[in-house]
Design a protein around this motif. Structure first.
Motif, mmCIF file in Angstrom:
data_model
loop_
_atom_site.group_PDB
_atom_site.id
_atom_site.type_symbol
_atom_site.label_atom_id
_atom_site.label_comp_id
_atom_site.label_asym_id
_atom_site.label_seq_id
_atom_site.Cartn_x
_atom_site.Cartn_y
_atom_site.Cartn_z
ATOM 1 N N GLY A 1 -86.418 18.849 8.988
ATOM 2 C CA GLY A 1 -85.011 19.115 8.683
ATOM 3 C C GLY A 1 -84.772 19.015 7.191
ATOM 4 N N GLY A 2 -83.619 19.500 6.769
ATOM 5 C CA GLY A 2 -83.293 19.509 5.351
ATOM 6 C C GLY A 2 -83.058 18.107 4.822
ATOM 7 N N GLY A 3 -83.120 17.984 3.519
ATOM 8 C CA GLY A 3 -82.863 16.704 2.879
ATOM 9 C C GLY A 3 -81.470 16.216 3.224
ATOM 10 N N PHE A 4 -81.358 14.911 3.476
ATOM 11 C CA PHE A 4 -80.073 14.288 3.747
ATOM 12 C C PHE A 4 -79.508 14.633 5.128
ATOM 13 C CE2 PHE A 4 -76.325 12.199 1.723
ATOM 14 C CZ PHE A 4 -77.058 11.204 1.107
ATOM 15 N N HIS A 5 -80.357 15.131 6.025
ATOM 16 C CA HIS A 5 -79.868 15.462 7.365
ATOM 17 C C HIS A 5 -80.163 14.382 8.400
ATOM 18 C CE1 HIS A 5 -78.221 19.683 7.182
ATOM 19 N NE2 HIS A 5 -78.664 19.481 5.950
ATOM 20 N N GLY A 6 -80.649 13.221 7.926
ATOM 21 C CA GLY A 6 -80.786 12.083 8.851
ATOM 22 C C GLY A 6 -82.188 11.816 9.371
ATOM 23 N N LYS A 7 -83.225 12.402 8.742
ATOM 24 C CA LYS A 7 -84.594 12.218 9.227
ATOM 25 C C LYS A 7 -85.056 10.770 9.100
ATOM 26 C CE LYS A 7 -86.470 15.116 6.291
ATOM 27 N NZ LYS A 7 -85.243 15.438 5.495
ATOM 28 N N SER A 8 -84.916 10.237 7.878
ATOM 29 C CA SER A 8 -85.400 8.872 7.663
ATOM 30 C C SER A 8 -84.603 7.874 8.489
ATOM 31 C CB SER A 8 -85.317 8.500 6.183
ATOM 32 O OG SER A 8 -86.153 9.357 5.428
ATOM 33 N N THR A 9 -83.335 8.166 8.678
ATOM 34 C CA THR A 9 -82.490 7.271 9.489
ATOM 35 C C THR A 9 -82.994 7.226 10.930
ATOM 36 O OG1 THR A 9 -80.620 7.819 8.072
ATOM 37 C CG2 THR A 9 -80.109 6.811 10.195
ATOM 38 N N LEU A 10 -83.389 8.379 11.452
ATOM 39 C CA LEU A 10 -83.929 8.422 12.812
ATOM 40 C C LEU A 10 -85.246 7.653 12.885
ATOM 41 C CD1 LEU A 10 -84.107 9.377 15.727
ATOM 42 C CD2 LEU A 10 -84.926 11.590 14.918
ATOM 43 N N LEU B 1 -77.085 5.536 14.613
ATOM 44 C CA LEU B 1 -78.294 5.123 13.908
ATOM 45 C C LEU B 1 -78.020 4.747 12.463
ATOM 46 C CD1 LEU B 1 -80.740 7.878 15.230
ATOM 47 C CD2 LEU B 1 -79.986 5.764 16.320
ATOM 48 N N ALA B 2 -77.043 5.401 11.843
ATOM 49 C CA ALA B 2 -76.824 5.204 10.409
ATOM 50 C C ALA B 2 -76.220 3.831 10.146
ATOM 51 C CB ALA B 2 -75.904 6.289 9.869
ATOM 52 N N ARG B 3 -76.562 3.278 8.973
ATOM 53 C CA ARG B 3 -76.043 1.966 8.567
ATOM 54 C C ARG B 3 -74.942 2.143 7.536
ATOM 55 N NH1 ARG B 3 -76.831 -1.038 12.507
ATOM 56 N NH2 ARG B 3 -76.894 0.979 13.510
ATOM 57 N N LYS B 4 -74.181 1.076 7.356
ATOM 58 C CA LYS B 4 -73.082 1.080 6.401
ATOM 59 C C LYS B 4 -73.533 1.459 5.005
ATOM 60 C CE LYS B 4 -69.107 -1.918 6.822
ATOM 61 N NZ LYS B 4 -68.920 -1.860 8.284
ATOM 62 N N ALA C 1 -66.111 6.173 12.955
ATOM 63 C CA ALA C 1 -65.280 7.350 12.712
ATOM 64 C C ALA C 1 -66.029 8.429 11.918
ATOM 65 C CB ALA C 1 -64.009 6.946 11.967
ATOM 66 N N VAL C 2 -67.015 8.018 11.106
ATOM 67 C CA VAL C 2 -67.771 8.989 10.306
ATOM 68 C C VAL C 2 -69.171 9.271 10.858
ATOM 69 C CG1 VAL C 2 -67.107 9.381 7.908
ATOM 70 C CG2 VAL C 2 -67.663 7.064 8.645
ATOM 71 N N ALA C 3 -69.749 8.288 11.539
ATOM 72 C CA ALA C 3 -71.128 8.447 12.001
ATOM 73 C C ALA C 3 -71.193 9.469 13.132
ATOM 74 C CB ALA C 3 -71.661 7.106 12.488
ATOM 75 N N VAL C 4 -72.234 10.292 13.088
ATOM 76 C CA VAL C 4 -72.439 11.271 14.164
ATOM 77 C C VAL C 4 -73.281 10.609 15.247
ATOM 78 C CG1 VAL C 4 -73.444 13.498 14.766
ATOM 79 C CG2 VAL C 4 -72.331 13.178 12.531
ATOM 80 N N PRO C 5 -72.748 10.475 16.466
ATOM 81 C CA PRO C 5 -73.533 9.815 17.518
ATOM 82 C C PRO C 5 -74.725 10.662 17.943
ATOM 83 C CG PRO C 5 -71.369 10.492 18.358
ATOM 84 C CD PRO C 5 -71.415 10.885 16.915
ATOM 85 N N GLU D 1 -77.580 18.437 10.332
ATOM 86 C CA GLU D 1 -76.344 17.667 10.262
ATOM 87 C C GLU D 1 -76.378 16.488 11.239
ATOM 88 O OE1 GLU D 1 -72.832 19.652 9.569
ATOM 89 O OE2 GLU D 1 -73.806 21.027 8.169
ATOM 90 N N TYR D 2 -77.485 15.774 11.214
ATOM 91 C CA TYR D 2 -77.685 14.555 12.015
ATOM 92 C C TYR D 2 -77.873 14.824 13.503
ATOM 93 C CZ TYR D 2 -75.394 13.041 7.721
ATOM 94 O OH TYR D 2 -75.039 12.878 6.416
ATOM 95 N N ARG D 3 -77.874 16.097 13.907
ATOM 96 C CA ARG D 3 -78.077 16.376 15.327
ATOM 97 C C ARG D 3 -79.509 16.846 15.556
ATOM 98 N NH1 ARG D 3 -73.258 15.874 17.549
ATOM 99 N NH2 ARG D 3 -71.474 16.360 16.232
ATOM 100 N N PRO E 1 -73.650 -1.262 11.388
ATOM 101 C CA PRO E 1 -73.538 0.174 11.650
ATOM 102 C C PRO E 1 -72.502 0.842 10.748
ATOM 103 C CG PRO E 1 -72.497 -1.108 13.409
ATOM 104 C CD PRO E 1 -73.190 -2.090 12.521
ATOM 105 N N MET E 2 -72.744 2.125 10.492
ATOM 106 C CA MET E 2 -71.769 2.937 9.764
ATOM 107 C C MET E 2 -70.495 3.017 10.610
ATOM 108 S SD MET E 2 -72.371 6.890 8.633
ATOM 109 C CE MET E 2 -73.369 6.611 7.186
ATOM 110 N N ASP E 3 -69.390 3.131 9.943
ATOM 111 C CA ASP E 3 -68.093 3.270 10.605
ATOM 112 C C ASP E 3 -68.178 4.379 11.674
ATOM 113 O OD1 ASP E 3 -65.507 3.566 11.334
ATOM 114 O OD2 ASP E 3 -64.711 3.688 9.283
#
Ligand code: ADP
Ligand code: MG
Length: 571
Positions: free
Chosen positions: A256-265, A205-208, A219-223, A418-420, A215-217
């Protein structure tokens, strides 16, 4: 249709003449590999480029008829053929052939989504590419030899490189079409399954970066991996099975906590009204087609919208049942956008706390004690969100990081850690039991259905002002610049161009003072779906630079044009 030899004769005779001589190219020419249709010739090398269409000679590429007869397949085929032209154009490289835009070739190559476009037209009789080119010159002197090279070498190279059967990647085309049809299938099944959105397992889901669509690389993005309790699956027409998280109708809180991927979802859900290409990472983010991202947008124009369900009893008795302003506040803008979304037929609202007006979202117990209800015009969204579901079948997905009172109204809670994603519904229920908020429910009267409004015809004798897109987020109407940056689902400059052309067409052919905005917006999309973009193009032939917006974005853009009058319909 004139011959190739006539064409070269004209170009050679034009060499060294003044630029306006190029007007002789207007018309239809047989270039062998393709027919050239010159719709509009630019006035000088700095003017908007010349608009042409290239119709491939039938033997160049023959597509299986099932790819042409089926509407969804055709959209994907046209998209694929456009992308092929884009690749060929890169191979050709930039051709500079004189002053200004001389030698430039423009193709409207799509980015991450596949939507109906005017760049390529596929029919059972022919394939047609719509391009814009800069006719070559030195200053105002025509460079005839360069023009000849441009038409007979560059453009014909593009056609053969991109489309000729010999090197055509038929399997990649089949995969492109199959993905699109599978996506359409899953989105089409959501309602029957009681779902409003689906996010596939493995999605990235995350962008570069904040301004990138890529898409974000990996190797770093959590699927993405669906919580077990929310996992659903779909079998697709191609035979593939996709699994992922299904979001049911109702009220869903993403916490979820700040920076844990809410807005990205939420962003991925927002974008799920479109089909993304293979490799984007959001191929299997598929959302109910009428879902609307709603945000606060202070400064926007609002015209005759009944926001009384959210804001009423303004100071000095100002009525809000047909509320107008040239400069809305955060809360009034958000209320108006929600009511307009319902008016335009939306059944899903997507709201991020980050981009919402705090006072629109919630009045907590302490504020309720300090400021008595009859002194507060706002009925906060938290006291309407269940009613929207129960009485209007409008579901909501909310990102909430701070306002825990929303747990009271959530049918389910997705917690990101943590993005999960985790299903935190049961835990949220416990929290609600053990920590009551003490706030009082504030909606006193029932929410009224959104009233239909009708755009008004231009005053008699008034001419239609200039109306076009300046960028993906700005329209121009006469002297007015209309900010569309809050329309997060208008994602492409070509969609903005189409919105401008469609509003223009609507003003000329559909507005009668009685037909509702929702009806007009729907009609406009149907016209393009049935007759193609040529039907609404203000130019002869067809510009290749349109992409189809949803009717919702047409209506939303229309609502923001200060120069366009709109009136509430009675009854
Ligand atoms: P929140 O809204 O919870 O504060 P964001 O959605 O803004 O969080 O995400 C914070 C950062 O994490 C962003 O830079 C985003 O690109 C990144 N991010 C989001 N989801 C993922 C993921 N699945 N894998 C890796 N990075 C992610
Ligand atoms: Mg956020």
């Amino acid at each position: 249709m004139q011959s190739l030899s006539a064409f070269t004769r004209v170009l050679r005779s034009l060499d060294g003449k003044v630029y306006t001589g190029y007007r002789e190219l207007h018309g239809e020419w047989d270039l062998g590999v393709a027919q050239l249709l010159v719709d509009h010739v630019q006035a000088d090398p700095y003017a908007p480029p010349t608009r042409i269409r290239l119709r491939a000679e039938p033997a160049l590429l023959v597509l299986p008829s099932d790819l042409i007869m089926d509407t969804d397949a055709r959209v994907a085929v046209e998209d694929f053929l456009t992308r092929r032209l884009g690749v060929a154009l890169e191979l050709l490289g930039r051709q500079r052939r004189g002053s200004g835009r001389s030698g430039v070739i423009l193709i409207d190559v799509p980015q991450q989504v596949v939507v109906p476009r005017s760049s390529v037209l596929v029919t059972s009789d022919f394939l047609e590419a719509r391009l814009a080119i800069g006719l070559p010159s030195d200053g105002r002197r025509i460079r005839g030899k360069d023009a000849e090279a441009m038409f007979l070498e560059d453009l014909l190279y593009l056609m053969t490189q991109a489309w000729s059967t010999a090197s055509f990647p038929s399997e990649a085309l089949a995969a492109h079409v199959a993905l699109y049809k599978d996506q359409q299938h899953v989105r089409g099944r959501l309602a029957a399954c009681g779902l409003i959105a689906f996010i596939g397992d493995g999605a990235l889901l995350a962008r570069k970066s904040g301004n990138s669509e890529l898409p974000m690389d990996a190797a770093v993005a959590v699927p993405f991996a669906a919580p077990e309790s929310m996992r659903v699956d779909f079998s697709c027409p191609s035979g593939r099975l996709v699994t992922g998280m299904g979001i049911d109708r109702g009220v869903t809180v993403i916490a979820g906590g700040g920076f844990h991927g809410k807005s990205t979802l939420l962003q991925a859900i927002t974008r799920g009204v479109y089909n993304h290409v293979s490799g984007d990472g959001r191929e299997w983010c598929l959302t109910e087609p009428t879902a609307v991202k709603v945000r606060a947008e202070d400064g926007r124009r609002v015209s005759r919208v009944d926001i009384s369900g959210f804001i009423d009893h303004l100071p000095r008795g100002r009525s809000t049942s047909a509320f107008s302003t040239q400069d809305a506040s955060g809360s009034t803008s958000q209320a108006a956008t929600i009511v307009e979304a319902l008016e335009l037929g939306s059944h899903v609202l997507l709201i991020d706390e980050d981009t919402s007006a705090a006072n629109f979202m919630l009045r907590d117990a302490r504020m309720q004690h300090l400021v008595e209800k009859h002194r507060e015009p706002i009925t906060p969204f938290i006291d309407r969100v269940k009613e929207l579901k129960e009485r209007f079948d409008v579901s909501t997905v909310l990102v909430i990081g701070g306002a825990g009172d929303y747990l009271d109204v959530a049918d389910r809670v997705v917690l990101l850690d943590e993005y999960r994603p985790y299903d935190a519904t049961a835990r949220a229920r416990e929290v609600v039991q053990t920590l009551p908020t003490g706030r009082a429910f504030e909606a006193s009267a029932a929410l009224r259905p959104a009233r239909a409004r009708a755009p008004q015809a231009l005053p008699v004798g008034a001419r239609l002002e200039r109306l076009d897109a300046k960028s993906s987020t700005v329209l121009q109407y006469g002297d007015e610049f209309v900010d569309l940056s809050a329309l997060e689902q208008l994602i492409d400059e070509s969609q903005a161009r189409a919105v401008a052309a469609l509003i223009r067409y609507g003003l000329l052919h559909r507005v009668d003072g009685q037909t509702s905005l929702a009806q007009i917006a729907d009609d406009l999309v149907s016209i393009v779906a049935e007759q193609g973009f040529a039907a609404i193009s203000p130019f002869a032939g067809c510009s290749g630079f349109y992409a189809l917006p949803r009717s919702i974005e047409i209506g939303m853009a229309w609502n923001r044009v200060r120069g366009l009058m709109i009136r509430t319909l009675d009854g």
